[in-house]
Design a protein around this motif. Structure first.
Motif, mmCIF file in Angstrom:
data_model
loop_
_atom_site.group_PDB
_atom_site.id
_atom_site.type_symbol
_atom_site.label_atom_id
_atom_site.label_comp_id
_atom_site.label_asym_id
_atom_site.label_seq_id
_atom_site.Cartn_x
_atom_site.Cartn_y
_atom_site.Cartn_z
ATOM 1 N N HIS A 88 0.829 -1.216 0.000
ATOM 2 C CA HIS A 88 0.000 0.000 0.000
ATOM 3 C C HIS A 88 0.866 1.272 0.000
ATOM 4 O O HIS A 88 0.503 2.305 0.532
ATOM 5 C CB HIS A 88 -1.046 -0.017 1.120
ATOM 6 C CG HIS A 88 -0.497 -0.184 2.513
ATOM 7 N ND1 HIS A 88 0.051 -1.341 2.979
ATOM 8 C CD2 HIS A 88 -0.444 0.669 3.555
ATOM 9 C CE1 HIS A 88 0.426 -1.189 4.238
ATOM 10 N NE2 HIS A 88 0.140 0.033 4.606
ATOM 11 N N TYR A 89 2.029 1.160 -0.667
ATOM 12 C CA TYR A 89 2.959 2.286 -0.781
ATOM 13 C C TYR A 89 2.269 3.582 -1.247
ATOM 14 O O TYR A 89 2.382 4.624 -0.608
ATOM 15 C CB TYR A 89 4.067 1.891 -1.771
ATOM 16 C CG TYR A 89 5.028 2.982 -2.166
ATOM 17 C CD1 TYR A 89 6.190 3.228 -1.428
ATOM 18 C CD2 TYR A 89 4.789 3.763 -3.294
ATOM 19 C CE1 TYR A 89 7.079 4.218 -1.804
ATOM 20 C CE2 TYR A 89 5.682 4.759 -3.678
ATOM 21 C CZ TYR A 89 6.821 4.978 -2.931
ATOM 22 O OH TYR A 89 7.696 5.966 -3.302
ATOM 23 N N ASP A 90 1.545 3.467 -2.394
ATOM 24 C CA ASP A 90 0.947 4.695 -2.961
ATOM 25 C C ASP A 90 -0.072 5.297 -1.997
ATOM 26 O O ASP A 90 -0.145 6.505 -1.828
ATOM 27 C CB ASP A 90 0.288 4.414 -4.318
ATOM 28 C CG ASP A 90 1.349 4.066 -5.351
ATOM 29 O OD1 ASP A 90 2.396 4.730 -5.372
ATOM 30 O OD2 ASP A 90 1.148 3.106 -6.113
ATOM 31 N N TYR A 91 -0.836 4.410 -1.361
ATOM 32 C CA TYR A 91 -1.848 4.877 -0.426
ATOM 33 C C TYR A 91 -1.195 5.614 0.749
ATOM 34 O O TYR A 91 -1.577 6.741 1.084
ATOM 35 C CB TYR A 91 -2.663 3.680 0.075
ATOM 36 C CG TYR A 91 -3.674 4.054 1.114
ATOM 37 C CD1 TYR A 91 -4.828 4.753 0.762
ATOM 38 C CD2 TYR A 91 -3.457 3.754 2.451
ATOM 39 C CE1 TYR A 91 -5.743 5.123 1.734
ATOM 40 C CE2 TYR A 91 -4.364 4.120 3.421
ATOM 41 C CZ TYR A 91 -5.507 4.806 3.053
ATOM 42 O OH TYR A 91 -6.409 5.185 4.017
ATOM 43 N N VAL A 92 -0.182 4.990 1.343
ATOM 44 C CA VAL A 92 0.484 5.627 2.498
ATOM 45 C C VAL A 92 1.115 6.956 2.058
ATOM 46 O O VAL A 92 0.940 7.986 2.711
ATOM 47 C CB VAL A 92 1.526 4.689 3.162
ATOM 48 C CG1 VAL A 92 2.262 5.397 4.295
ATOM 49 C CG2 VAL A 92 0.866 3.430 3.707
ATOM 50 N N LEU A 116 10.872 10.424 3.189
ATOM 51 C CA LEU A 116 11.474 9.829 1.997
ATOM 52 C C LEU A 116 10.483 8.842 1.391
ATOM 53 O O LEU A 116 9.858 8.056 2.113
ATOM 54 C CB LEU A 116 12.757 9.091 2.363
ATOM 55 C CG LEU A 116 13.875 9.937 2.982
ATOM 56 C CD1 LEU A 116 15.055 9.038 3.341
ATOM 57 C CD2 LEU A 116 14.313 11.038 2.032
ATOM 58 N N THR A 117 10.323 8.887 0.081
ATOM 59 C CA THR A 117 9.467 7.921 -0.622
ATOM 60 C C THR A 117 10.343 7.310 -1.718
ATOM 61 O O THR A 117 10.646 7.970 -2.709
ATOM 62 C CB THR A 117 8.219 8.603 -1.212
ATOM 63 O OG1 THR A 117 8.626 9.669 -2.061
ATOM 64 C CG2 THR A 117 7.320 9.168 -0.138
ATOM 65 N N THR A 118 10.784 6.084 -1.497
ATOM 66 C CA THR A 118 11.780 5.503 -2.409
ATOM 67 C C THR A 118 11.377 4.081 -2.813
ATOM 68 O O THR A 118 10.518 3.460 -2.182
ATOM 69 C CB THR A 118 13.168 5.449 -1.736
ATOM 70 O OG1 THR A 118 13.089 4.614 -0.586
ATOM 71 C CG2 THR A 118 13.656 6.820 -1.332
ATOM 72 N N ASP A 119 12.045 3.593 -3.853
ATOM 73 C CA ASP A 119 11.778 2.235 -4.328
ATOM 74 C C ASP A 119 12.514 1.187 -3.500
ATOM 75 O O ASP A 119 12.089 0.034 -3.451
ATOM 76 C CB ASP A 119 12.226 2.088 -5.793
ATOM 77 C CG ASP A 119 11.276 2.818 -6.729
ATOM 78 O OD1 ASP A 119 10.093 2.972 -6.356
ATOM 79 O OD2 ASP A 119 11.716 3.245 -7.805
ATOM 80 N N SER A 120 13.620 1.576 -2.878
ATOM 81 C CA SER A 120 14.416 0.579 -2.148
ATOM 82 C C SER A 120 15.012 1.180 -0.876
ATOM 83 O O SER A 120 15.106 2.410 -0.729
ATOM 84 C CB SER A 120 15.571 0.093 -3.032
ATOM 85 O OG SER A 120 16.487 1.157 -3.199
ATOM 86 N N MET A 121 15.429 0.282 -0.004
ATOM 87 C CA MET A 121 16.108 0.686 1.236
ATOM 88 C C MET A 121 17.404 1.439 0.903
ATOM 89 O O MET A 121 17.722 2.449 1.531
ATOM 90 C CB MET A 121 16.387 -0.565 2.076
ATOM 91 C CG MET A 121 17.226 -0.349 3.298
ATOM 92 S SD MET A 121 16.473 0.778 4.503
ATOM 93 C CE MET A 121 15.346 -0.295 5.372
#
Ligand code: INI
Length: 157
Positions: A88-92, A116-121
């Motif tokens: 639920h990345y987009d939702y958060v 931060l909104t990223t694809d990876s750690m």
């Protein structure tokens, strides 16, 4: 012509930091950056108050309560939402950004968006003291600049 700038002088300013425990490996580095940045700008350590919340989703509520409390002159929000780890990345992301933006527009104190909104750690770590800087330090100068700009323009008087 008159131009107004917010001075980067944090002496006597009270700053609240709302930080998410989720992805604490990253958020603690953001917090360290924010504290270091604030102290470099003259904010006294005992004028920095840190509120830990469970995850980024909880940040807007605490930012709202804090911004109405009269306890701080400005707020820094810090979190890390990582796509690889959530369905639920987009939702958060949407809820957190719109929540923080609403509080910032509707209340008296400036609020920095240090989420931060990223694809990876690894991408998150790059932005938390790694090769792409530290978002927490950016937020530290941003909040002091905004407080002083608003005082300069007497926007909140
Ligand atoms: N919270 C985060 O701060 N970052 C994330 O990446 C994340 N993921 O992956 O789901 C996350 N979820 C928790 C969420 O913020 C709330 O704390 C939880 O849903 C309870 O309301």
């Amino acid at each position: 012509m008159r131009e107004a700038y917010g001075k980067l002088n944090g002496k006597g300013k009270k700053i609240g930091i709302v930080v998410a425990k989720f992805n604490e490996l990253v958020t603690r580095k953001l917090l360290d950056g924010a504290k270091q940045g604030l102290e470099q700008l003259g904010v006294e350590a005992n004028n920095i108050i840190v509120y830990w919340v469970p995850g980024a989703f909880e940040i807007p509520r605490v930012v709202k309560l804090l911004s109405n409390s009269g306890k701080v002159d400005g707020i820094i929000s810090l979190g890390a939402i990582i796509r690889g780890e959530t369905s639920h990345y987009d939702y958060v992301c949407n809820e957190v950004s719109s929540g923080i933006s609403q509080v910032s527009l509707n209340n008296k104190v400036p609020v920095m968006f240090g989420i931060l909104t990223t694809d990876s750690m690894n991408q998150a770590l790059d932005r938390a003291g790694g090769k792409s800087g530290n978002k927490g330090i950016e937020c530290a100068s941003g909040v002091i600049e905004m407080i002083n700009l608003e005082n300069e323009l007497k926007l909140n008087k």
